[in-house]
Scaffold this active site. Structure first.
Site, PDB file in Angstrom:
ATOM      1  N   ALA A   1     -31.749 -18.324 -26.101  1.00 18.36           N
ATOM      2  CA  ALA A   1     -30.423 -17.936 -26.441  1.00 18.36           C
ATOM      3  C   ALA A   1     -29.153 -18.991 -26.698  1.00 18.36           C
ATOM      4  CB  ALA A   1     -29.780 -17.083 -25.280  1.00 18.36           C
TER       5      ALA A   1
ATOM      6  N   LYS B   1     -21.001 -19.802  -9.905  1.00 20.92           N
ATOM      7  CA  LYS B   1     -20.338 -19.510 -11.210  1.00 20.92           C
ATOM      8  C   LYS B   1     -18.957 -19.191 -10.847  1.00 20.92           C
ATOM      9  CE  LYS B   1     -20.895 -19.750 -15.880  1.00 20.92           C
ATOM     10  NZ  LYS B   1     -22.040 -20.462 -16.499  1.00 20.92           N
TER      11      LYS B   1
ATOM     12  N   ASP C   1     -27.226 -15.160 -17.502  1.00 17.59           N
ATOM     13  CA  ASP C   1     -28.602 -15.078 -17.201  1.00 17.59           C
ATOM     14  C   ASP C   1     -29.253 -13.822 -17.609  1.00 17.59           C
ATOM     15  OD1 ASP C   1     -28.270 -17.776 -16.372  1.00 17.59           O
ATOM     16  OD2 ASP C   1     -28.286 -17.354 -14.328  1.00 17.59           O
TER      17      ASP C   1
ATOM     18  N   ASP D   1     -24.517 -18.657 -21.267  1.00 18.93           N
ATOM     19  CA  ASP D   1     -25.791 -19.266 -21.611  1.00 18.93           C
ATOM     20  C   ASP D   1     -25.789 -19.529 -23.083  1.00 18.93           C
ATOM     21  OD1 ASP D   1     -26.493 -19.318 -19.114  1.00 18.93           O
ATOM     22  OD2 ASP D   1     -27.249 -17.042 -19.462  1.00 18.93           O
TER      23      ASP D   1
ATOM     24  N   ASN E   1     -33.118 -29.297 -17.495  1.00 21.39           N
ATOM     25  CA  ASN E   1     -32.889 -29.490 -16.184  1.00 21.39           C
ATOM     26  C   ASN E   1     -34.117 -29.142 -15.249  1.00 21.39           C
ATOM     27  OD1 ASN E   1     -30.579 -31.106 -15.837  1.00 21.39           O
ATOM     28  ND2 ASN E   1     -29.237 -29.314 -16.440  1.00 21.39           N
TER      29      ASN E   1
ATOM     30  N   TYR F   1       0.849  -1.224   0.020  1.00 12.68           N
ATOM     31  CA  TYR F   1      -0.098   0.042  -0.075  1.00 12.68           C
ATOM     32  C   TYR F   1       0.938   1.244   0.009  1.00 12.68           C
ATOM     33  CZ  TYR F   1      -4.224   2.792   0.977  1.00 12.68           C
ATOM     34  OH  TYR F   1      -5.045   3.672   0.854  1.00 12.68           O
TER      35      TYR F   1
ATOM     36  N   ASN G   1     -22.257 -26.647 -19.397  1.00 10.11           N
ATOM     37  CA  ASN G   1     -21.082 -25.522 -19.579  1.00 10.11           C
ATOM     38  C   ASN G   1     -20.056 -25.625 -19.084  1.00 10.11           C
ATOM     39  OD1 ASN G   1     -23.728 -25.004 -21.044  1.00 10.11           O
ATOM     40  ND2 ASN G   1     -23.582 -23.068 -20.285  1.00 10.11           N
TER      41      ASN G   1
END
Length: 451
Positions: free
Chosen positions: A210, A107, A150, A175, A311, A52, A342
């Site tokens: 999508a 995620k 999403d 997606d 799902n 710092y 994915n």
């Protein structure tokens, strides 16, 4: 093949509900799934002067003189923002940014454990695509990449396309692109199993959200003939006469384009009419198990391929599809063979992208990732119930990272040059570190064991 389908269906539904019950217990226990931790050493409080003030002024000045040095002096080289407005979460729909946060944290967990990538959820309290685009462009100095997640359609297409043009860092919509990458990999190997060529395959896409729009684009870019393929939405088969889409073509640009290039014979009707004589059906649609029916699979071509990826319940149970004559069946579930997930792709793709500081993620890079996935399954023994590697085969992630990095070099969009071997070694080291850190923290009690 399962013998007592009624009993097994009940068991499978019960099994599908168990993770939700565990999640309600474990999420409040851990109060979140990701946290920040230190990368540098702190030997004593004197080190604060390095990390710092006053020492930090030196790298600040260096970056001001040469902005590219931000990748050398900060964590930007390994960070991804997971950006969402919570309008299309998992199949739960528009539940908002707060309710969507547990998904984005999950995620981030996958990014770290599978790809060694430091990702963080950024939940936006707006549904306005222009504000979402603006927000991403404003935060990009602090991140190495952006994973859109999403977002409802059709705005998700415009958001992605605009950001891919304007952002200086790679932007990806999992997606769309992640689903398409893993689906393509599975399709490549499913066709290998049945001895058919992609260019000759008659493919039906059930669902035109999508995910399937992106699947179609990537599969067509890989050699499939759009004219031999069909796409079905809730109102039937896409064709040039779909006035409902034409009237909104400025909004549904990609969907209207698919009306023009697919279904050369201009077939009309619904799912059963589309599936008749088809070699492949790729369903990313309404959870079943009767969205796809046994008799419709029976009407498909010999050695049919069925991807039922809804799902928690696939559009048709795998054993029913096989009884109907399907040679290869894939789903989105981990308790069936051939899971299309994915998570097999996005951590590895971003690993490769970040390591060479690529400016964007192209379809060609996604195809390279898909090919690496497919080739690894071949090397491990391709068969009808094994067309994709699993997440437990962790070496699939550095393999994809290396393939993606090399493709970025070939396309001239990488800031750093590498070879396949160099990137594989680098990616494997970073991923191994992330996994080992988690295991060590569990062993030492820094991550507590839930009661």
């Amino acid at each position: 093949m399962l013998k007592d389908t009624s009993v097994n269906t009940e068991e499978l539904l019960a099994k599908a509900k168990k993770p939700s019950a565990d999640a309600l217990r474990l999420h409040p226990f851990y109060h979140g799934k990701v946290e920040t931790t230190l990368r540098c050493r702190v030997r004593d409080f004197d080190d604060f002067a390095i990390w710092y003030t006053p020492g930090v002024a030196a790298p600040c000045k260096a970056i001001a003189a040469d902005p590219e040095l931000v990748y050398d002096h900060t964590h930007k080289w390994n960070t991804v923002a997971i950006v969402s407005d919570g309008t299309r979460v998992l199949g739960l729909g528009d539940i908002g940014p707060k309710a969507g946060l547990p998904v984005m944290e999950g995620k981030a967990l996958l990014f770290k454990y599978l790809g060694g990538v430091d990702a963080w959820p950024i939940m936006l309290d707006t549904k306005d695509p222009d504000k979402i685009i603006e927000a991403v462009l404003l935060i990009q100095p602090g991140f190495g990449g952006v994973n859109l997640e999403d977002l409802s359609q059709p705005k998700c297409f415009r958001i992605l396309d605009t950001l891919r043009q304007k952002a200086e860092i790679p932007v990806w919509h999992d997606d769309q692109q992640g689903t398409a990458t893993v689906t393509l990999a599975g399709l490549i190997n499913a066709l290998r199993v049945v001895g058919k060529e992609l260019k000759d395959a008659r493919i039906v896409f059930v669902g035109s959200g999508a995910s399937n729009v992106a699947c179609a684009r990537l599969i067509f870019a890989s050699g499939a003939d759009p004219g031999k393929c069909m796409m079905v939405d809730t109102k039937g088969i896409l064709n040039k006469g779909r006035q409902d889409i034409e009237l909104r073509k400025a909004e549904f640009v990609d969907k209207w384009k698919l009306c023009q290039i697919t279904n050369a014979e201009q077939r009309s009707g619904g799912i059963p009419e589309a599936m008749k004589g088809a070699d492949v059906v790729i369903a990313l649609s309404t959870p079943g198990p009767d969205t796809l029916r046994k008799e419709w699979v029976e009407s498909m071509a010999k050695d049919a391929i069925v991807f039922a990826c809804a799902n928690p319940v696939p559009e048709i149970w795998p054993w029913v599809a096989k009884e109907a004559g399907a040679a290869v069946v894939a789903t989105g579930r981990s308790d069936f063979p051939n899971q299309v997930n994915n998570s097999l792709a996005f951590p590895a793709i971003f690993r490769g992208v970040l390591d060479v500081r690529a400016r964007t993620i192209t379809d060609e890079m996604a195809i390279a990732s898909a090919q690496a996935l497919a080739d690894m399954a071949v090397q491990h023994g391709l068969k009808p119930d094994y067309i994709l590697p699993t997440m437990e085969e962790w070496e699939v992630f550095p393999r994809q990272a290396a393939a993606v990095a090399v493709k970025a070099n070939e396309q001239g969009i990488a800031r750093l040059q590498t070879t396949y071997e160099q990137e594989y070694e680098r990616a494997a080291k970073i991923i191994r570190r992330a996994r080992n850190m988690t295991q060590t923290m569990m062993k030492e009690g820094f991550i507590e064991e839930a009661e």
